[in-house]
Design a protein around this motif. Structure first.
Motif, PDB file in Angstrom:
ATOM      1  N   TYR A  22       0.829  -1.212   0.000  1.00 54.29           N
ATOM      2  CA  TYR A  22       0.000   0.000   0.000  1.00 54.29           C
ATOM      3  C   TYR A  22       0.858   1.255   0.000  1.00 54.29           C
ATOM      4  O   TYR A  22       0.646   2.180  -0.796  1.00 54.29           O
ATOM      5  N   LEU A  25       2.425   1.738  -3.425  1.00 55.22           N
ATOM      6  CA  LEU A  25       1.507   2.157  -4.486  1.00 55.22           C
ATOM      7  C   LEU A  25       1.015   3.586  -4.268  1.00 55.22           C
ATOM      8  O   LEU A  25       1.027   4.406  -5.196  1.00 55.22           O
ATOM      9  N   VAL A  26       0.579   3.874  -3.059  1.00 58.81           N
ATOM     10  CA  VAL A  26       0.019   5.205  -2.827  1.00 58.81           C
ATOM     11  C   VAL A  26       1.116   6.270  -2.865  1.00 58.81           C
ATOM     12  O   VAL A  26       0.881   7.409  -3.300  1.00 58.81           O
ATOM     13  N   PHE A  57      -2.115   4.012 -10.062  1.00 55.14           N
ATOM     14  CA  PHE A  57      -1.556   3.616  -8.765  1.00 55.14           C
ATOM     15  C   PHE A  57      -2.498   4.002  -7.621  1.00 55.14           C
ATOM     16  O   PHE A  57      -2.610   3.278  -6.630  1.00 55.14           O
ATOM     17  N   SER A  61      -4.100   1.292  -5.060  1.00 52.83           N
ATOM     18  CA  SER A  61      -3.613   1.338  -3.669  1.00 52.83           C
ATOM     19  C   SER A  61      -4.666   0.895  -2.659  1.00 52.83           C
ATOM     20  O   SER A  61      -4.327   0.413  -1.578  1.00 52.83           O
TER      21      SER A  61
END
Lengths: 165, 239
Positions: A22, A25-26, A57, A61
């Motif tokens: 996470y 991605l974030v 993305f 996320s």
């Protein structure tokens, strides 16, 4: 001489690799959104590549974040009450706003094609940039306030996290 | 309260007083504030408290609300064994509460830190925030779990299961606001320490005879941890 462990117990890691995914991605999505906002603010480029990265993305996320919750079906509890003292609660609002606004911006840009950018799209780009800052701020803050984790609880940690994003 | 009988007597007396018309004195009495004192001179590391807690609270195998790690420490007369019963410290300033994003964890009026299981989303943030590693995600329930001072027992005048079962009376439970309680009397008679004072959480679990090397992060070298983790060479860790 340290103590010798004759009998003790180990704790399993509570944040599983989903949490790492996470943050990756974030962080990438927010970083791309900041590049996009900067490019459009100074009007050097439309930065459609950065927009595609930010939107994809950001959208992705949410999945590992839900997967890391041991009770994913209860995610609505984040919104059924207010916990302003918890940075994670702020993040639960920033994240859907960031995902939603980034996707809306991607939709507007895609629909416009090669036509000039309207004021609404420019404003939305700045909103996406601000929300990207909020995402980076909450993820870094959420970890750095945890004094029980000495490595997280340093001034340098949020800086490193934001710069890597 | 050093005996179960005294505790029950007091609890029953309290219940009777609550049923009867309250007097002016009882109306002005301070609310209870639960605390625990662990006399390490009396603890033999038998783990009866660990087992009692597991059975009482249906804690899954391999997870613990309380446990008694055992260490070997160097002393002037050679190595000696040290035990350190650990549980939630029910802090005055618990770092686990403000981080909860869904308000699932809170302090009761008597000072016990508890989790509302139905509200918990099991994000694990409170587990990360606890400097005492007293919280975990329960494998059976799938939500954050921890010692509650056996709130279901203390609310009806019983002792926590670990205190009830302690064979050496090493665990003393009582009202920290009552100067006549046994826990307060013992604290007045002996030097007591709390774990990890550097975090300034105001723990309500106190120890008599706590070695300074165990009060903060315990540097551990070799021993059972290495065997568990399959390490071939001695390595140092922290617990």
């Amino acid at each position: 001489m340290p103590a010798v462990d004759l009998m003790s117990f180990d704790h399993e890691a509570v944040w599983r690799p989903w949490a790492v995914a996470y943050f990756l991605l974030v962080g990438t999505g927010a970083g791309a959104a900041l590049l996009l906002a900067y490019a459009r603010l100074v009007r050097v480029a439309e930065a459609k590549g950065a927009l595609i990265v930010a939107a994809s993305f950001a959208l992705a996320s949410g999945l590992p974040l839900l997967a890391d919750l041991h009770q994913p079906a209860r995610f609505m509890h984040f919104y059924s009450g207010a916990a302003p003292g918890s940075i994670m609660w702020w993040g639960s609002w920033f994240l859907p706003l960031f995902i939603g606004s980034t996707l809306l911006l991607a939709f507007m840009t895609g629909r416009r094609g090669n036509a000039p950018m309207c004021a609404g799209e420019r404003t939305l780009t700045m909103i996406v940039g601000v929300l990207a800052l909020c995402i980076l701020g909450y993820t870094a803050g959420e970890m750095s306030v945890v004094s029980a984790r000495p490595v997280w609880n340093t001034l340098g940690f949020p800086v490193v996290l934001i710069l890597t994003a | 309260m050093n005996s179960r009988r005294e505790f029950l007597k007091l609890a029953m007396a309290g219940s009777t007083a609550a049923v009867a018309a309250p007097t002016a004195a009882s109306a002005q009495a301070k609310p209870k504030r639960w605390g625990m004192l662990v006399d390490l001179r009396k603890c033999i590391g038998c783990q009866a408290c660990t087992v009692a807690c597991t059975i009482e609270n249906d804690v899954p195998e391999g997870q613990h609300r309380t446990a008694v790690p055992v260490y070997e420490l160097d002393g002037p007369d050679g190595p000696s064994q040290a035990v350190l019963p650990r549980l939630c410290n029910h802090c005055d300033e618990p770092p686990c509460i403000p981080v909860c994003p869904v308000n699932a964890t809170f302090k009761t009026d008597e000072g016990a830190v508890v989790v509302e299981a139905e509200q918990c989303v099991a994000c694990g943030y409170c587990v990360q925030a606890c400097p005492y590693e007293a919280r975990f995600i329960n494998h059976k329930t799938g939500v954050a779990d921890k010692c509650t001072f056996c709130v279901h027992r203390t609310s009806v005048g019983l002792l926590p299961a670990c205190v009830e079962t302690c064979v050496g009376n090493a665990r003393v439970f009582g009202d920290l606001n009552d100067p006549e309680s046994d826990i307060r009397k013992l604290m007045a008679q002996h030097e007591t320490k709390g774990l990890r004072p550097e975090f300034k959480t105001g723990p309500n679990v106190y120890y008599i005879g706590l070695d300074d090397r165990l009060a903060s992060t315990v540097a551990v070298g070799g021993g059972a941890r290495d065997l568990r983790q399959g390490l071939e060479t001695p390595a140092h860790g922290e617990v």
